[in-house]
Design an enzyme around this catalytic site. Structure first.
Site, PDB file in Angstrom:
ATOM      1  NE  ARG A   1      -3.702  -2.027   2.743  1.00 14.67           N
ATOM      2  CZ  ARG A   1      -3.367  -3.206   3.425  1.00 14.67           C
ATOM      3  NH1 ARG A   1      -2.438  -3.409   3.910  1.00 14.67           N
ATOM      4  NH2 ARG A   1      -4.156  -4.153   3.505  1.00 14.67           N
TER       5      ARG A   1
ATOM      6  CG  ASP B   1      -4.615   3.568  -3.395  1.00 15.01           C
ATOM      7  OD1 ASP B   1      -5.400   2.871  -3.027  1.00 15.01           O
ATOM      8  OD2 ASP B   1      -4.863   4.977  -3.035  1.00 15.01           O
ATOM      9  CG  LEU B   2      -4.179  -2.981  -4.950  1.00 12.66           C
ATOM     10  CD1 LEU B   2      -4.193  -4.187  -4.083  1.00 12.66           C
ATOM     11  CD2 LEU B   2      -4.080  -3.095  -6.173  1.00 12.66           C
TER      12      LEU B   2
ATOM     13  N   GLY C   1      -4.110 -12.321   1.439  1.00 18.63           N
ATOM     14  CA  GLY C   1      -4.795 -12.714   2.678  1.00 18.63           C
ATOM     15  C   GLY C   1      -5.742 -12.066   3.073  1.00 18.63           C
TER      16      GLY C   1
ATOM     17  N   GLY D   1      -9.968 -12.918  13.445  1.00 16.37           N
ATOM     18  CA  GLY D   1      -9.231 -13.814  14.252  1.00 16.37           C
ATOM     19  C   GLY D   1      -7.775 -14.009  14.224  1.00 16.37           C
ATOM     20  CG  HIS D   2      -5.080 -12.217  15.623  1.00 16.68           C
ATOM     21  ND1 HIS D   2      -4.355 -11.665  14.815  1.00 16.68           N
ATOM     22  CD2 HIS D   2      -5.659 -11.302  16.026  1.00 16.68           C
ATOM     23  CE1 HIS D   2      -4.471 -10.377  14.350  1.00 16.68           C
ATOM     24  NE2 HIS D   2      -5.339  -9.870  15.363  1.00 16.68           N
TER      25      HIS D   2
ATOM     26  CB  ILE E   1      -4.487 -17.280  20.460  1.00 21.98           C
ATOM     27  CG1 ILE E   1      -4.786 -17.968  21.646  1.00 21.98           C
ATOM     28  CG2 ILE E   1      -5.441 -16.331  20.206  1.00 21.98           C
ATOM     29  CD1 ILE E   1      -4.350 -17.148  23.074  1.00 21.98           C
ATOM     30  CG  ASN E   2      -9.016 -16.044  17.993  1.00 24.57           C
ATOM     31  OD1 ASN E   2      -8.396 -15.058  17.485  1.00 24.57           O
ATOM     32  ND2 ASN E   2      -9.621 -15.911  19.475  1.00 24.57           N
ATOM     33  CE1 TYR E   3      -8.275 -17.492  12.520  1.00 28.88           C
ATOM     34  CE2 TYR E   3      -6.125 -16.850  12.464  1.00 28.88           C
ATOM     35  CZ  TYR E   3      -7.164 -16.728  12.101  1.00 28.88           C
ATOM     36  OH  TYR E   3      -7.414 -15.416  11.815  1.00 28.88           O
TER      37      TYR E   3
ATOM     38  CG  ASP F   1       0.050 -16.217  12.675  1.00 31.58           C
ATOM     39  OD1 ASP F   1      -1.117 -16.356  12.380  1.00 31.58           O
ATOM     40  OD2 ASP F   1       0.402 -15.175  13.338  1.00 31.58           O
TER      41      ASP F   1
END
Length: 393
Positions: free
Chosen positions: A41, A68-69, A91, A133-134, A136-138, A164
């Site tokens: 970006r 800049d998408l 992602g 989520g992160h 720890i959630n997954y 991750d």
């Protein structure tokens, strides 16, 4: 024959900049020889706004183009990159790429051989697909987190390695290479749906197998690999540092007890769970009689599977790691070296960490953009270009 060739030489990857698993995947592919073009970006705020993005050396070996998408013209620039690419890594949450105009179908129309690699936490489908989520959630949803830590404490997050990086970035890289290999024969690309919760579950396959065979108890610190067994855990030493013990096989366990000089523990009782707590207490008391380095010297060169627990400053200096060049210096810090090692086409760190927009102009020129087109894109703030003299890397 060119012995300096790398396994992924000739492969071009377009990586939409992000954090965590996708950049880690890009690093793995770059180390193996792929050309990785990172789409950043444009920097925000006043001043030059040029800050290294947070993963530092993990972003090595890239070329950075800043687009800049949010601009329709920016999507047009991206699609011209995609036309010549072998892989696109994104992602975003499910549906975002399609909404912006560069979803799998749009890309397939201009490049039928493209591998469209999608990295998410929950995957492209399912009730949680669009949820935040992160790591720890997954790993919590995969069953992995429940199995980690002491029995009398809350589950202990294993950093963000399982979701991750192991179940995310490595799984993504593996899927990309599989898809590239298949495309050699079919000439067709495909969409890769890599989800960290799937990957974390996959890493738990052996544990689930043991659970299904009644060789694993569904609770923390009750099994031979989760810290319950006295022959597979860590012990505090006199100086507060630790030794790691992994003496699973009986011959290794016997040697461990012999070097520990603890005659009150019988090797024949190794797998009797009713003795584990008493054995662990006795072993723990023995370890408290010497410092970590004193115990490391006792076990050095043995098959007792007992080694010091090193911190991140010590690890690069250990003789074994030094002999194998497991770590290298980059930007004034020790970082892990590329792996795994291939005998004929070894990986290697490619270049430094690019700054945002550092390669915008040469990438555009290399993809057929005319000087007038480049000037117009720059003037319209569709792309950001960093002049080489704008600051140190």
């Amino acid at each position: 024959m060119n012995e300096t060739k790398k396994p992924l030489d000739g492969i071009t990857v377009v990586e939409l900049a992000g954090l965590g698993p996708a950049p880690f995947c890009g690093m793995l592919l770059s180390d193996m020889g792929a050309r990785v073009i990172r789409v950043d970006r444009p920097p925000a705020g006043t001043g030059n706004g040029l800050q290294d993005i947070s993963d530092g050396p993990v972003n090595r070996g890239r070329e950075s183009i800043s687009i800049d998408l949010r601009h329709e013209s920016g999507i047009g620039v991206l699609m011209r990159l995609v036309r010549r690419a072998d892989v696109l890594i994104e992602g975003f949450r499910p549906g975002v790429a399609e909404k912006l105009g560069f979803g799998p179908e749009a890309c397939r129309r201009i490049n039928p051989a493209l591998i469209f690699a999608r990295m998410t936490g929950w995957g492209q489908t399912g009730p949680l697909a669009s949820a935040a989520g992160h790591d720890i959630n997954y790993i919590g949803l995969s069953g992995a987190l429940h199995a980690m830590g002491d029995a009398d404490r809350a589950p202990a997050p294993p950093l963000n390695l399982v979701g991750d990086y192991g179940g995310g970035g490595m799984l993504l890289a593996y899927g990309i290479v599989c898809a590239l290999l298949e495309a050699r024969s079919s000439g067709r690309g495909q969409v890769l749906d890599a989800a960290m919760t799937d990957g974390a579950a996959l890493l738990m396959s052996p544990i689930y197998a043991m659970l299904g065979a009644d060789h694993w108890r569904n609770e923390r610190q009750a099994n031979f690999l989760d810290g319950a067994a006295p022959f597979y855990c860590t012990y505090r030493c006199a100086d507060g540092r630790f030794m790691a013990v992994g003496a699973i096989e009986p011959p290794f366990y016997r040697q461990f007890l012999g070097l520990l000089e603890i005659g009150c523990v019988s090797p024949s009782d190794q797998w009797r769970k009713d003795t584990w707590q008493d054995t662990r207490t006795r072993i723990a008391g023995r370890f408290m009689e010497k410092t970590r380095d004193e115990w490391a010297a006792v076990f050095d060169g043995s098959d007792a599977c007992c080694t010091p627990v090193l911190d991140m400053i010590e690890a690069p200096q250990h003789p074994h790691n030094a002999a194998r060049s497991t770590f290298t210096r980059m930007h004034g810090m020790s970082v892990p070296s590329p792996a795994p090692r291939l005998s004929r086409t070894p990986p290697g760190m490619a270049g430094g960490v690019p700054r945002i927009g550092e390669h915008t102009q040469p990438i555009l020129e290399g993809h057929g953009f005319s000087p007038a087109e480049i000037d117009a894109l720059h003037a319209g703030k569709v792309v950001f270009m960093r002049h080489p003299a704008a600051g140190p890397r």
